[in-house]
Write a protein that holds these residues in place. Structure first.
Motif, PDB file in Angstrom:
ATOM      1  N   PRO A 287       0.828  -1.205   0.000  1.00  0.00           N
ATOM      2  CA  PRO A 287       0.000   0.000   0.000  1.00  0.00           C
ATOM      3  C   PRO A 287       0.865   1.259   0.000  1.00  0.00           C
ATOM      4  O   PRO A 287       1.895   1.320   0.695  1.00  0.00           O
ATOM      5  CB  PRO A 287      -0.807  -0.118   1.299  1.00  0.00           C
ATOM      6  CG  PRO A 287      -0.865  -1.588   1.563  1.00  0.00           C
ATOM      7  CD  PRO A 287       0.450  -2.135   1.097  1.00  0.00           C
TER       8      PRO A 287
ATOM      9  N   TRP B 136      -6.052  -2.443  -8.370  1.00  0.00           N
ATOM     10  CA  TRP B 136      -4.953  -3.126  -9.040  1.00  0.00           C
ATOM     11  C   TRP B 136      -5.011  -2.967 -10.550  1.00  0.00           C
ATOM     12  O   TRP B 136      -6.073  -2.731 -11.128  1.00  0.00           O
ATOM     13  CB  TRP B 136      -4.980  -4.619  -8.680  1.00  0.00           C
ATOM     14  CG  TRP B 136      -4.807  -4.838  -7.217  1.00  0.00           C
ATOM     15  CD1 TRP B 136      -5.781  -4.765  -6.257  1.00  0.00           C
ATOM     16  CD2 TRP B 136      -3.592  -5.122  -6.531  1.00  0.00           C
ATOM     17  NE1 TRP B 136      -5.253  -4.987  -5.017  1.00  0.00           N
ATOM     18  CE2 TRP B 136      -3.906  -5.220  -5.141  1.00  0.00           C
ATOM     19  CE3 TRP B 136      -2.275  -5.329  -6.937  1.00  0.00           C
ATOM     20  CZ2 TRP B 136      -2.948  -5.500  -4.179  1.00  0.00           C
ATOM     21  CZ3 TRP B 136      -1.316  -5.612  -5.987  1.00  0.00           C
ATOM     22  CH2 TRP B 136      -1.650  -5.690  -4.632  1.00  0.00           C
TER      23      TRP B 136
ATOM     24  N   ARG C 180      -0.184  -2.353  -7.654  1.00  0.00           N
ATOM     25  CA  ARG C 180      -1.251  -1.767  -6.831  1.00  0.00           C
ATOM     26  C   ARG C 180      -1.288  -0.275  -7.088  1.00  0.00           C
ATOM     27  O   ARG C 180      -0.246   0.405  -7.105  1.00  0.00           O
ATOM     28  CB  ARG C 180      -0.986  -2.050  -5.355  1.00  0.00           C
ATOM     29  CG  ARG C 180      -2.098  -1.546  -4.444  1.00  0.00           C
ATOM     30  CD  ARG C 180      -1.968  -2.101  -3.039  1.00  0.00           C
ATOM     31  NE  ARG C 180      -3.071  -1.624  -2.203  1.00  0.00           N
ATOM     32  CZ  ARG C 180      -3.533  -2.283  -1.149  1.00  0.00           C
ATOM     33  NH1 ARG C 180      -2.999  -3.439  -0.808  1.00  0.00           N
ATOM     34  NH2 ARG C 180      -4.529  -1.796  -0.442  1.00  0.00           N
TER      35      ARG C 180
ATOM     36  N   LYS D 234      -3.438   0.628   4.674  1.00  0.00           N
ATOM     37  CA  LYS D 234      -4.530  -0.215   4.185  1.00  0.00           C
ATOM     38  C   LYS D 234      -4.108  -1.671   4.304  1.00  0.00           C
ATOM     39  O   LYS D 234      -2.912  -1.974   4.396  1.00  0.00           O
ATOM     40  CB  LYS D 234      -4.864   0.127   2.731  1.00  0.00           C
ATOM     41  CG  LYS D 234      -5.353   1.562   2.538  1.00  0.00           C
ATOM     42  CD  LYS D 234      -5.621   1.857   1.084  1.00  0.00           C
ATOM     43  CE  LYS D 234      -6.102   3.295   0.914  1.00  0.00           C
ATOM     44  NZ  LYS D 234      -6.362   3.616  -0.513  1.00  0.00           N
TER      45      LYS D 234
ATOM     46  N   ASP E 249      -3.252   1.986  -5.213  1.00  0.00           N
ATOM     47  CA  ASP E 249      -3.488   2.801  -4.013  1.00  0.00           C
ATOM     48  C   ASP E 249      -2.491   2.471  -2.898  1.00  0.00           C
ATOM     49  O   ASP E 249      -1.683   1.582  -3.015  1.00  0.00           O
ATOM     50  CB  ASP E 249      -4.923   2.628  -3.518  1.00  0.00           C
ATOM     51  CG  ASP E 249      -5.223   1.172  -3.131  1.00  0.00           C
ATOM     52  OD1 ASP E 249      -4.483   0.259  -3.541  1.00  0.00           O
ATOM     53  OD2 ASP E 249      -6.232   0.960  -2.406  1.00  0.00           O
TER      54      ASP E 249
ATOM     55  N   GLY F 113      -7.824  -3.121  -2.112  1.00  0.00           N
ATOM     56  CA  GLY F 113      -6.912  -2.370  -2.957  1.00  0.00           C
ATOM     57  C   GLY F 113      -7.406  -2.233  -4.385  1.00  0.00           C
ATOM     58  O   GLY F 113      -8.375  -2.891  -4.796  1.00  0.00           O
TER      59      GLY F 113
ATOM     60  N   ARG G  17      -8.262  -7.227  -7.950  1.00  0.00           N
ATOM     61  CA  ARG G  17      -6.965  -7.893  -7.918  1.00  0.00           C
ATOM     62  C   ARG G  17      -7.014  -9.272  -8.567  1.00  0.00           C
ATOM     63  O   ARG G  17      -6.082  -9.641  -9.297  1.00  0.00           O
ATOM     64  CB  ARG G  17      -6.451  -8.023  -6.485  1.00  0.00           C
ATOM     65  CG  ARG G  17      -5.137  -8.791  -6.433  1.00  0.00           C
ATOM     66  CD  ARG G  17      -4.438  -8.761  -5.110  1.00  0.00           C
ATOM     67  NE  ARG G  17      -3.139  -9.411  -5.219  1.00  0.00           N
ATOM     68  CZ  ARG G  17      -2.200  -9.334  -4.288  1.00  0.00           C
ATOM     69  NH1 ARG G  17      -2.398  -8.653  -3.186  1.00  0.00           N
ATOM     70  NH2 ARG G  17      -1.042  -9.945  -4.464  1.00  0.00           N
TER      71      ARG G  17
END
Length: 250
Positions: A109, A178, A248, A170, A250, A176, A227
């Motif tokens: 994250p 992705w 990722r 997170k 974020d 998340g 994801r």
């Protein structure tokens, strides 16, 4: 005569008493001694400073850091990056400063606090993940120039490191946003052709082409930035379509 002599002795005694009292008053007088200036000590680092062998160094720990509290760890190869990325906007939206102590990671994250240890020398430092990368096979971490110098990776260029996550804004394993990132391509034309091909192949995904400091890239964002779907796309892509990395956002 007696009175005269007596008066002389009284006068002498009075003079002696005056001098004695004056002397006692002098010795008893309070003397003002200014207090010493407040001690000024250099701020101590959170870890012992480097010794002659360059072992065990790190910047001051970030507030909220609990020594020894590790929520995730991995071991892999690290490299460093600076020019041509210096003073450009990083993945976290901020201008990248190559002399700061920061790192780029593809899947942790954004903003995670990590402790990175050079496995060969034992040098260690804490830093934040502020960017995405490295986009090179068999590497898990890209250090800023400042971070690379701190843990002895700058001169050799690469080193095996242990990454310990101390704090993450997170969840690491779930949630998340992705995507799959492919590149870099020297030719913008090749990147655009791949974009068209992948947009037809993954109709429900958003496929974009963009230019970075080192070339042209194609990014596939599955519906909902899911994801699991991004994992599937990354595994499905053929080598001829380019090197693909799960990233990722974020």
């Amino acid at each position: 005569m007696v009175n005269s002599s007596f008066r002389l002795r009284l006068a002498a005694l009075a003079a002696t008493s005056t001098l004695w009292l004056a002397g006692c008053g002098h010795h008893q007088q309070a003397v003002y001694v200014p207090p010493p200036p407040p001690a000024s000590y250099p701020q101590q680092p959170a870890y012992p400073p480097s010794n002659a062998t360059g072992m065990a160094t790190a910047p001051t720990a970030t507030p909220g850091f609990v020594p020894g509290q590790v929520i995730y760890s991995e071991v892999g190869m690290a490299s460093w990056y600076g020019p041509p990325y210096n003073r450009r906007r990083g993945a976290n939206g901020e201008v990248f400063d190559q002399d700061a102590v920061t790192a780029a990671h593809r899947t942790l994250p954004m903003g995670s606090l990590i402790r990175v240890t050079n496995m060969a020398t034992g040098q260690t430092a804490t830093m934040r993940v502020t960017d995405r990368g490295p986009f090179v096979p068999d590497r898990v971490l890209d250090l800023s120039v400042g971070a690379a110098k701190t843990i002895g990776v700058w001169r050799p260029g690469t080193a095996q490191v242990r990454i310990e996550v101390l704090e993450a804004p997170k969840p690491i394993a779930t949630g998340g946003r992705w995507c799959v990132q492919i590149g870099a391509f020297h030719s913008e034309h090749d990147a655009e052709k791949l974009q068209e091909h992948l947009q037809k192949k993954y109709e429900t995904a958003n496929v974009i082409e963009f230019t970075g400091p080192t070339g042209h890239w194609v990014r596939i964002r599955p519906a909902g930035d899911d994801r699991q779907k991004a994992d599937e796309i990354q595994r499905e892509l053929e080598p001829k379509e380019g090197l693909a990395y799960l990233v990722r956002l974020d």
